[in-house]
Design a protein around this motif. Structure first.
Motif, PDB file in Angstrom:
ATOM      1  N   GLN A   1       0.800  -1.222   0.000  1.00  0.00           N
ATOM      2  CA  GLN A   1       0.000   0.000   0.000  1.00  0.00           C
ATOM      3  C   GLN A   1       0.835   1.276   0.000  1.00  0.00           C
ATOM      4  OE1 GLN A   1      -2.784  -0.207   3.273  1.00  0.00           O
ATOM      5  NE2 GLN A   1      -4.265  -1.369   2.063  1.00  0.00           N
ATOM      6  N   THR A   2       1.937   1.274   0.718  1.00  0.00           N
ATOM      7  CA  THR A   2       2.724   2.496   0.894  1.00  0.00           C
ATOM      8  C   THR A   2       3.205   3.112  -0.422  1.00  0.00           C
ATOM      9  OG1 THR A   2       3.445   1.794   3.097  1.00  0.00           O
ATOM     10  CG2 THR A   2       4.748   3.509   2.033  1.00  0.00           C
ATOM     11  N   PRO A   3       3.639   2.310  -1.419  1.00  0.00           N
ATOM     12  CA  PRO A   3       4.085   2.911  -2.690  1.00  0.00           C
ATOM     13  C   PRO A   3       2.999   3.686  -3.430  1.00  0.00           C
ATOM     14  CG  PRO A   3       4.922   0.676  -2.488  1.00  0.00           C
ATOM     15  CD  PRO A   3       3.935   0.864  -1.376  1.00  0.00           C
ATOM     16  N   ASN A   4       1.728   3.490  -3.050  1.00  0.00           N
ATOM     17  CA  ASN A   4       0.618   4.263  -3.608  1.00  0.00           C
ATOM     18  C   ASN A   4       0.520   4.107  -5.128  1.00  0.00           C
ATOM     19  OD1 ASN A   4      -1.579   6.001  -3.545  1.00  0.00           O
ATOM     20  ND2 ASN A   4      -0.324   7.854  -3.645  1.00  0.00           N
ATOM     21  N   VAL A   5       0.504   2.845  -5.575  1.00  0.00           N
ATOM     22  CA  VAL A   5       0.406   2.577  -7.017  1.00  0.00           C
ATOM     23  C   VAL A   5      -0.850   1.754  -7.329  1.00  0.00           C
ATOM     24  CG1 VAL A   5       2.842   2.783  -7.550  1.00  0.00           C
ATOM     25  CG2 VAL A   5       1.969   0.586  -6.766  1.00  0.00           C
ATOM     26  N   GLY A   6      -1.904   1.968  -6.545  1.00  0.00           N
ATOM     27  CA  GLY A   6      -3.169   1.305  -6.833  1.00  0.00           C
ATOM     28  C   GLY A   6      -3.646   0.420  -5.695  1.00  0.00           C
ATOM     29  N   ALA A   7      -4.915   0.577  -5.329  1.00  0.00           N
ATOM     30  CA  ALA A   7      -5.514  -0.239  -4.273  1.00  0.00           C
ATOM     31  C   ALA A   7      -6.182  -1.457  -4.875  1.00  0.00           C
ATOM     32  CB  ALA A   7      -6.537   0.586  -3.491  1.00  0.00           C
ATOM     33  N   SER A   8      -6.175  -2.560  -4.143  1.00  0.00           N
ATOM     34  CA  SER A   8      -6.880  -3.758  -4.607  1.00  0.00           C
ATOM     35  C   SER A   8      -8.363  -3.446  -4.724  1.00  0.00           C
ATOM     36  CB  SER A   8      -6.666  -4.914  -3.620  1.00  0.00           C
ATOM     37  OG  SER A   8      -7.441  -4.703  -2.444  1.00  0.00           O
TER      38      SER A   8
ATOM     39  N   PHE B   1       9.649   0.839   8.963  1.00  0.00           N
ATOM     40  CA  PHE B   1      10.347   0.167   7.858  1.00  0.00           C
ATOM     41  C   PHE B   1      10.011   0.732   6.484  1.00  0.00           C
ATOM     42  CE2 PHE B   1      10.607  -3.396   4.748  1.00  0.00           C
ATOM     43  CZ  PHE B   1      11.994  -3.518   4.747  1.00  0.00           C
ATOM     44  N   THR B   2       8.751   0.573   6.068  1.00  0.00           N
ATOM     45  CA  THR B   2       8.418   0.832   4.665  1.00  0.00           C
ATOM     46  C   THR B   2       8.619   2.291   4.266  1.00  0.00           C
ATOM     47  OG1 THR B   2       6.766  -0.929   4.866  1.00  0.00           O
ATOM     48  CG2 THR B   2       6.721   0.398   2.877  1.00  0.00           C
ATOM     49  N   ARG B   3       8.125   3.229   5.083  1.00  0.00           N
ATOM     50  CA  ARG B   3       8.272   4.639   4.718  1.00  0.00           C
ATOM     51  C   ARG B   3       9.731   5.072   4.686  1.00  0.00           C
ATOM     52  NH1 ARG B   3       3.219   6.520   8.436  1.00  0.00           N
ATOM     53  NH2 ARG B   3       1.553   5.944   6.966  1.00  0.00           N
ATOM     54  N   LYS B   4      10.571   4.387   5.448  1.00  0.00           N
ATOM     55  CA  LYS B   4      11.993   4.710   5.435  1.00  0.00           C
ATOM     56  C   LYS B   4      12.632   4.314   4.113  1.00  0.00           C
ATOM     57  CE  LYS B   4      12.707   4.506  10.440  1.00  0.00           C
ATOM     58  NZ  LYS B   4      13.445   3.868  11.564  1.00  0.00           N
ATOM     59  N   LEU B   5      12.020   3.322   3.420  1.00  0.00           N
ATOM     60  CA  LEU B   5      12.527   2.931   2.110  1.00  0.00           C
ATOM     61  C   LEU B   5      12.320   4.046   1.084  1.00  0.00           C
ATOM     62  CD1 LEU B   5      11.133  -0.732   1.824  1.00  0.00           C
ATOM     63  CD2 LEU B   5      13.488  -0.053   2.347  1.00  0.00           C
ATOM     64  N   PHE B   6      11.316   4.897   1.345  1.00  0.00           N
ATOM     65  CA  PHE B   6      10.957   5.955   0.399  1.00  0.00           C
ATOM     66  C   PHE B   6      11.178   7.338   1.003  1.00  0.00           C
ATOM     67  CE2 PHE B   6       8.344   2.263  -0.674  1.00  0.00           C
ATOM     68  CZ  PHE B   6       8.591   2.135  -2.031  1.00  0.00           C
ATOM     69  N   LYS B   7      12.181   7.472   1.822  1.00  0.00           N
ATOM     70  CA  LYS B   7      12.458   8.737   2.491  1.00  0.00           C
ATOM     71  C   LYS B   7      12.618   9.852   1.458  1.00  0.00           C
ATOM     72  CE  LYS B   7      15.300  10.733   6.141  1.00  0.00           C
ATOM     73  NZ  LYS B   7      16.441  10.504   7.070  1.00  0.00           N
ATOM     74  N   GLY B   8      11.827  10.906   1.610  1.00  0.00           N
ATOM     75  CA  GLY B   8      11.885  12.030   0.689  1.00  0.00           C
ATOM     76  C   GLY B   8      10.925  11.939  -0.472  1.00  0.00           C
ATOM     77  N   ASP B   9      10.279  10.780  -0.649  1.00  0.00           N
ATOM     78  CA  ASP B   9       9.311  10.595  -1.746  1.00  0.00           C
ATOM     79  C   ASP B   9       7.934  11.050  -1.274  1.00  0.00           C
ATOM     80  OD1 ASP B   9       7.638   9.766  -3.783  1.00  0.00           O
ATOM     81  OD2 ASP B   9       8.691   7.871  -4.097  1.00  0.00           O
ATOM     82  N   GLU B  10       7.399  12.091  -1.894  1.00  0.00           N
ATOM     83  CA  GLU B  10       6.107  12.638  -1.475  1.00  0.00           C
ATOM     84  C   GLU B  10       4.925  11.911  -2.100  1.00  0.00           C
ATOM     85  OE1 GLU B  10       6.205  16.729  -2.505  1.00  0.00           O
ATOM     86  OE2 GLU B  10       7.706  17.270  -0.985  1.00  0.00           O
TER      87      GLU B  10
END
Length: 216
Positions: free
Chosen positions: A135-142, A204-213
């Protein structure tokens, strides 16, 4: 074709790959719930019960159910559609079946309640990680996840939490009425996923995308 290429350029490879990995962990977690035999999350449990009644393999029936729900997503929630929607709708059922069959070959089916509960708890952690990554990458919900999001958008006076409770409750009722397993696994998934997903989101997950809005 150009729109598809531009879409993938927009979301980037990292968000797409993390979403794929999330769906793999999600499938593994759901298969652990099924392996434990104490009940699944509401939607998976309902689909498993209905597939048994219809005599259609779970993975195939899940696609049919997702297509039905996807029509609502197209009409009322197009903004929630993305690559993650398609991957989840078409492939998760087969991945769940793969991992379930794998566990059945490697391990003895748990019959002791303590072992079943431990399996469910592991499944909760694995599923929570999977949902966070998906869900975190925000590329589409099931398709199913989009239902409560659409309801919250259409009826904003009622919080997302209660919309989700409503859709999950309907799934549990249908699962029970069609002979599916409604048990401790169902209860744990209903109340345990939220805190676990939130934990992985923060630590964990949001740290993978640090700085990605663009992430959730």
């Amino acid at each position: 074709m150009d729109r598809i290429i531009n879409y993938f350029k927009k979301i980037g490879w990292k968000r797409f790959v993390v979403m794929i990995i999330g769906n793999i962990f999600l499938s593994m977690g759901v298969s652990l719930f099924k392996f434990a035999g104490l009940g699944n999350d509401p939607y998976s449990g309902m689909v498993m019960a209905l597939s048994d009644v219809a005599g259609i393999p779970f993975a195939n029936f899940l696609i049919l159910a997702n297509i039905a729900v996807f029509t609502l997503e197209i009409v009322f929630g197009r903004e929630f559609i993305g690559a993650g929607t398609i991957i989840n709708a078409l492939f998760v059922g087969y991945m769940i079946t793969f991992f379930y069959n794998l566990f059945c070959r490697i391990f003895t089916t748990p019959e002791n309640l303590m072992v079943q509960l431990i399996t469910v708890l592991i499944g909760t952690i694995v599923t929570g990680l999977g949902v966070s990554l998906y869900q975190t990458p925000n590329v589409g919900a099931s398709p199913y996840d989009s239902l409560s999001l659409i309801m919250a958008k259409r009826i904003p006076k009622i919080s997302y939490f209660w919309h989700r409770i409503c859709t999950d409750a309907i799934c549990v009722i249908v699962c029970f009425l069609t002979g599916g397993i409604v048990g401790l696994g169902t209860l744990i998934s209903a109340f345990g996923f939220g805190p676990v997903i939130d934990f992985f989101n923060i630590h964990f997950t949001r740290k993978l995308f640090k700085g990605d809005e663009n992430i959730i």
